[in-house]
Design a protein around this motif. Sequence first.
Motif, PDB file in Angstrom:
ATOM      1  N   SER A  30       1.045  -1.179  -0.149  1.00 38.98           N
ATOM      2  CA  SER A  30      -0.054   0.120   0.088  1.00 38.98           C
ATOM      3  C   SER A  30       0.820   1.267  -0.134  1.00 38.98           C
ATOM      4  O   SER A  30       1.739   1.498   0.781  1.00 38.98           O
ATOM      5  CB  SER A  30      -0.864  -0.013   1.249  1.00 38.98           C
ATOM      6  OG  SER A  30      -1.617   1.193   1.497  1.00 38.98           O
ATOM      7  N   GLY A  31       0.682   2.184  -0.717  1.00 37.67           N
ATOM      8  CA  GLY A  31       1.349   3.510  -0.739  1.00 37.67           C
ATOM      9  C   GLY A  31       2.386   3.339  -1.817  1.00 37.67           C
ATOM     10  O   GLY A  31       3.074   4.715  -2.281  1.00 37.67           O
ATOM     11  N   ALA A  32       3.033   2.117  -2.043  1.00 36.67           N
ATOM     12  CA  ALA A  32       4.185   2.194  -3.102  1.00 36.67           C
ATOM     13  C   ALA A  32       3.859   2.463  -4.459  1.00 36.67           C
ATOM     14  O   ALA A  32       2.530   2.360  -4.804  1.00 36.67           O
ATOM     15  CB  ALA A  32       4.723   0.772  -2.879  1.00 36.67           C
ATOM     16  N   TRP A  33       4.693   2.734  -5.347  1.00 34.42           N
ATOM     17  CA  TRP A  33       4.545   3.455  -6.523  1.00 34.42           C
ATOM     18  C   TRP A  33       3.593   4.451  -6.758  1.00 34.42           C
ATOM     19  O   TRP A  33       2.941   4.627  -7.809  1.00 34.42           O
ATOM     20  CB  TRP A  33       4.152   2.072  -7.514  1.00 34.42           C
ATOM     21  CG  TRP A  33       5.022   1.009  -7.466  1.00 34.42           C
ATOM     22  CD1 TRP A  33       4.989   0.042  -6.541  1.00 34.42           C
ATOM     23  CD2 TRP A  33       6.185   0.780  -8.235  1.00 34.42           C
ATOM     24  NE1 TRP A  33       6.043  -0.803  -6.391  1.00 34.42           N
ATOM     25  CE2 TRP A  33       7.025  -0.124  -7.677  1.00 34.42           C
ATOM     26  CE3 TRP A  33       6.748   1.444  -9.318  1.00 34.42           C
ATOM     27  CZ2 TRP A  33       8.061  -0.875  -8.170  1.00 34.42           C
ATOM     28  CZ3 TRP A  33       7.947   0.878  -9.795  1.00 34.42           C
ATOM     29  CH2 TRP A  33       8.643  -0.196  -9.311  1.00 34.42           C
ATOM     30  N   ALA A  34       3.332   5.244  -5.709  1.00 38.32           N
ATOM     31  CA  ALA A  34       2.598   6.454  -5.823  1.00 38.32           C
ATOM     32  C   ALA A  34       1.153   6.270  -5.778  1.00 38.32           C
ATOM     33  O   ALA A  34       0.121   6.969  -6.196  1.00 38.32           O
ATOM     34  CB  ALA A  34       2.846   7.313  -6.682  1.00 38.32           C
ATOM     35  N   LEU A  35       0.894   4.946  -5.670  1.00 38.43           N
ATOM     36  CA  LEU A  35      -0.628   4.445  -5.503  1.00 38.43           C
ATOM     37  C   LEU A  35      -1.440   4.952  -4.518  1.00 38.43           C
ATOM     38  O   LEU A  35      -0.787   4.876  -3.271  1.00 38.43           O
ATOM     39  CB  LEU A  35      -0.766   3.048  -5.712  1.00 38.43           C
ATOM     40  CG  LEU A  35      -0.034   2.357  -7.148  1.00 38.43           C
ATOM     41  CD1 LEU A  35      -0.108   0.662  -7.064  1.00 38.43           C
ATOM     42  CD2 LEU A  35      -0.867   2.798  -8.263  1.00 38.43           C
ATOM     43  N   ALA A  36      -2.702   5.121  -4.707  1.00 41.39           N
ATOM     44  CA  ALA A  36      -3.403   5.411  -3.466  1.00 41.39           C
ATOM     45  C   ALA A  36      -3.366   4.180  -2.381  1.00 41.39           C
ATOM     46  O   ALA A  36      -3.348   3.163  -2.715  1.00 41.39           O
ATOM     47  CB  ALA A  36      -4.898   5.799  -3.968  1.00 41.39           C
TER      48      ALA A  36
END
Length: 956
Positions: free
Chosen positions: A862-868
Motif C-alpha cells: 500500500s502506498g508504493a509506486w505512488a498508488l493510493a
Amino acid sequence: MCACRCGIRVHLRDGAIRYIDGNPEHPINKGVICAKGASGIMKQTSPARLTQPLRRRAGAERGAGEFEPISWDEAFRILEERLAKIRTTDPKKFALFTGRDQMQALTGLFARQFGTPNYAAHGGFCSVNMAAGMIYTIGGSFWEFGGPDLERAKLFVMLGTAEDHHSNPLKIAISKFKRAGGRFVSVNPVRTGYSAIADEWVPIRPGTDGAFLMALTCELISQGLYDRDFVARYTNGGQLVIVDPKSPRFGLLAVDEDADPVNPLYPQNQLWWDRHSNGPVITHTPNTDPNLFGDFTLTDGTRVQPAFQLLADRVRTHTPEWAESITGVPAATIRRLAHEMGITARDQKIELPIAWTDCWGNEHQTVTGNPVAFHAMRGLAAHSNGFQTVRSLAILMSLLGTIDRPGGFRHKAPFPRAIPPSAKTPTGPEGVQPNTPLAGLALGWPGSPEDLFVDEEGGPVRIDKAFSWEYPLSVHGLMHNVITNAWRADPYALDTLMIFMSNMAWNSTMNTVEVRKMLNDRVSGGETEGESEGETEGETRGEYKIPFIVVCDAFHSEMTAFADLVLPDTTYLERHDVMSMLDRPISEFDGPMDAVRVPVLPPTGECKPFQEVLIELGSRLKLPAFVDASGARKYVDYPDFIVRHETEPGSGIGFLAGWRGADGEKSMLGEPNPGQWEMYAANNCIFKHEMPPSYRYMRNWNRGYMEWAQRTRLRRWGDPILIHLYSEVLQRFRLAAQGKWPGRRPPERLAKRVETYFDPLPFYYLPLEVQATDVEKYPLAAITQRPMAMYHSWDSQNAWLRQIHAHNYLFINPRTARAQAIEDGAWLWIESQWGRVRCMGRHSEAVEPGTVWTWNAIGKQSGAWALAPDANEARKGFLLNHLIADELPALDGRISNSDPITGQAGWYDVRVRIYPAGVEEEKSVFPIFPALKAVPGMRSVPRKWLAYFAGKEIGE
Ligand code: SF4
C-alpha cells in the motif's frame, strides 16, 4: 523500455511527449510496438518518479519511508567517504547488485575496478539455468544470444516460455511462421499468450520438463531418428570416455598424450574409435568416422565407450511411459511428438547453396538445415533441477541436428563461445586486495574445481557464495541470497549494499516478509560502533546488520523505503544508453548488431542516470579505469566514456562496435571516434555488420567465421566448439567430490551434493523443494508469469497500463477448484509449508489441473509506486512470493532454495494447497503491510485527472 529493446520513436510537441510509436526501420521490431512501449508516455509522467537524492531522516526506522532531500554534492560526499574507506580496508564489504538493466558492462567494470567480488545482476534469480545449461552444452543460448530460425523452420516447439517473452520480435516471427504453414507446439502448464495461439498445447506439470525431454531423446535414439552425421562430426558423441572405474581418469575423455592438444585450455587430442580401421584415432582425423556405439579397449588396456553410447544407456529406461507418470503428458503424445520432430528434421531438410569450410579443412558446397526449432525460457530454468533440464533440451536439439543451422537454432554475436567460455573469476581470497582492482572478473565460467572462487577450506569468497562448492557454476551470481547472507554475516558482514533497479524488498525476493525484517534488523543491543549515516547522534540502538543501503531507482518502489540513501535515476527517455557487444547487444542471426538510445527529454528534477553516478564515483575514488596516469578524472560524462573507453589501451574495442576509427570509417575494431554518437543517431541508432553468407551458419565449426571472429576479437580462440553431449566439465567436479580429482575437493558436507548433481549426462530429479515437501498435504504446483502488459514490477505506476491490470487472481483449473468447493471469483487461501496468502481465484481451463498460477508483481505494498493506499493493487492484488522460501532445511542447517549446480533460484518449485476463505473473513488480501508514505520530491497529482495531451493533464 524492456529487455526486448525494440526501436521506438518519441514524438514531441512543445517539448512534451505527444506519442510514442515503433520505429519501422528498426530490425528488432520493424515498427511494432506493444502496450508497454506505447504507454511509456505515462511512465515518464508517473507521479511515482523520484526526483531528488534523499537521505533517511535521522532517527527514522528503515522501511518507514522517512527521508530528507539532499544535494548530489552531499550524496557523492557520503558515498565517496564511505566507499573510499571500504576500498582501503576490505573492498568486499561493498556489494553492488543490479536488476534487469542494460548496463552490466559498466556496472561490472566499476565493481571490478573497485576491487569487490560482490557484484552481479539479476540473472541468478531469473534464467541462469537457461544460459548456463545451453552454453555449457552448445556454446550459446536463447534470446539475445541465439534463437529459433522461424523463417525456415517447419516445426516450432516452445517450452516454459512466459506469454510474451521476447515480445515483439517473437510475435512477428511466430505470425510469419504460422502464415507460412508451420506447426507450433507449446509445452507449458499454462495456455496463455503464445501458447493460446499454438496449434497444439501440451500441458505439463511444472518442474518435470527434464523427464519429458529425456523421454523424447529416448524415443529419437530408439527409433534411429537422430541426425547421425551431425552427432558424429559436430558433437562429442563419438569421443571415447574412460569407463574403467579404477582409472584415475574415470569418466574423462580419453586423449592421445603424444598428440598435440593444439590448445591446452581446450584440447583437441581426444579419441574416436574409427569404424573403418576399427581402432582409436585422433578425433576428426581425415577419412575416419567414429563409432557412436560400442565398448572398446585401448592399447594400454583402458576400457572406453563413445559418449553417445553412455547417453543412449542413460535414456534407455526413460521411456514415454516413465515420463507420463512424472509429467502428466500421455506417453502416446510424447511418442508422437518425438516421431514428428525426428521425421521433420530428417525428411524436410533444407539445403542452402552456401559454400563453407569447416575447422578441419573440409569444404562443403551447401549448408544443411533440419527445420525443427525450439525456444524455452524461465519455465524450464526456474527450478532447482533446471540446469540438467536445459542440458536435456540442448542435447535433444543437437541430436536433431539443428544447432546453428537453417530452420533450427541460430547463434547471435558474440556467440558461440568456447565451452566453457574463457572468462574467469579470481580463484581465492587473495584476488581481493585493498585499493586494487579485482584480480579477475566478478563473474566467470568455471571449467574445473581449480576455477572456483574459494578459500583454503573450500569456503566462499563472495557474499552470495557464488562459485563456491555450494553452487559451482553460478555464472550469474545469486542476488537472491545477498540480503539473507549479509544479515547473517555468512560468510561475512557487508558494510554497504548498493542496489540498482531491483525490487529486493518485494517481488524480487523469495522470502519477502522475512527479508523485509532483515533489512531493518540491528545487531542486538549496545552502542553502535560507528554511526550509520542517518543515525541520530548518541543513539544507543545497535547498528543495522546491513549497515548502509543505497538504492538507485527511477520510481518509489517497496525497496526505496529501506534505503539509507536514495539516488533518483532517469527514465529511458532521459539518458544515453548502449546495447553493447560487451553486454547484451541486439545482434541478429546474420551478424553483430548494437544500438544506442539518445535522450529525447531532459532529466526530470535532479534525476541523474546511474551511469553518470558510476563515472562520478569511479573518478572520485580514482579507480584506474576512470582516471588518467596523474589521477585526474578521465571522462567528462557517460557519453564521453562510451566514445573513449577501450577494453585495454589501444585495443580498439569499446562499448560500441559501429563507426569506430577517427572518422567513423571502421567497425568492430578501431580507434575511438569523437563523432560516434552523432553517427549512430544519424543511422537510426543502430549498427549492423552483415557477415558474408558463408560465415552465418555452423559457426561452432566454421573456419571462415572463426578466423573473422578472432580478427574482430569476438573470440579469443579459433578451435572448433564441439557440442558437449557428455560434459567433462561436470565430471571433473564429480571426481573431486569422490576424492579422485588431483586438485581441489569440496568440504565434506557438500561432497555428496556435488557428486549427485554433477552428472556428466543429463538426468531428471525432483526439485529440491519438492523433495522437502509433504506433497500429500501440498499437492499443487504454484507458478507465476509476468503479464503481457507489464514488465515485472515496473508498470503499476503507469496510469494506462493499470487500466489493464490493477489486481491479479489465482487461476485454477475448474476441476481442481470445484474439488475444494471454490467458486469462480471467490476469495480463497493458498498455502505452502512456508506461509499463506488470501486472494481471489478464477476458474480457467487454460491451466493444467495440478497447477495454479498468477501474474507476478501486480500486488503492491500500500502506498508504493505512488498508488493510493487503498488502490486495488494493495487490497486485491497479491504477491505469491509470500509462499516461497529462499532457503531449505539441510542436514547441517539451511541451504539456498536454488539449483545445486548454478544457484538459479527455484521460484517455480513451491507446492501449495488451496481452500475457500470463510464467509465471515475480510474481502481483501492477506498479508497486508503498513502504507508507505510519499517521499520528498514526488509530485502530488490530483486523483481526478483523466486525460493527458502532450504534457497537459486534463481533469474532470
Ligand atoms: S516489447 Fe519492450 S522494448 Fe518492445 S515496445 Fe514493448 S516495452 Fe518496448
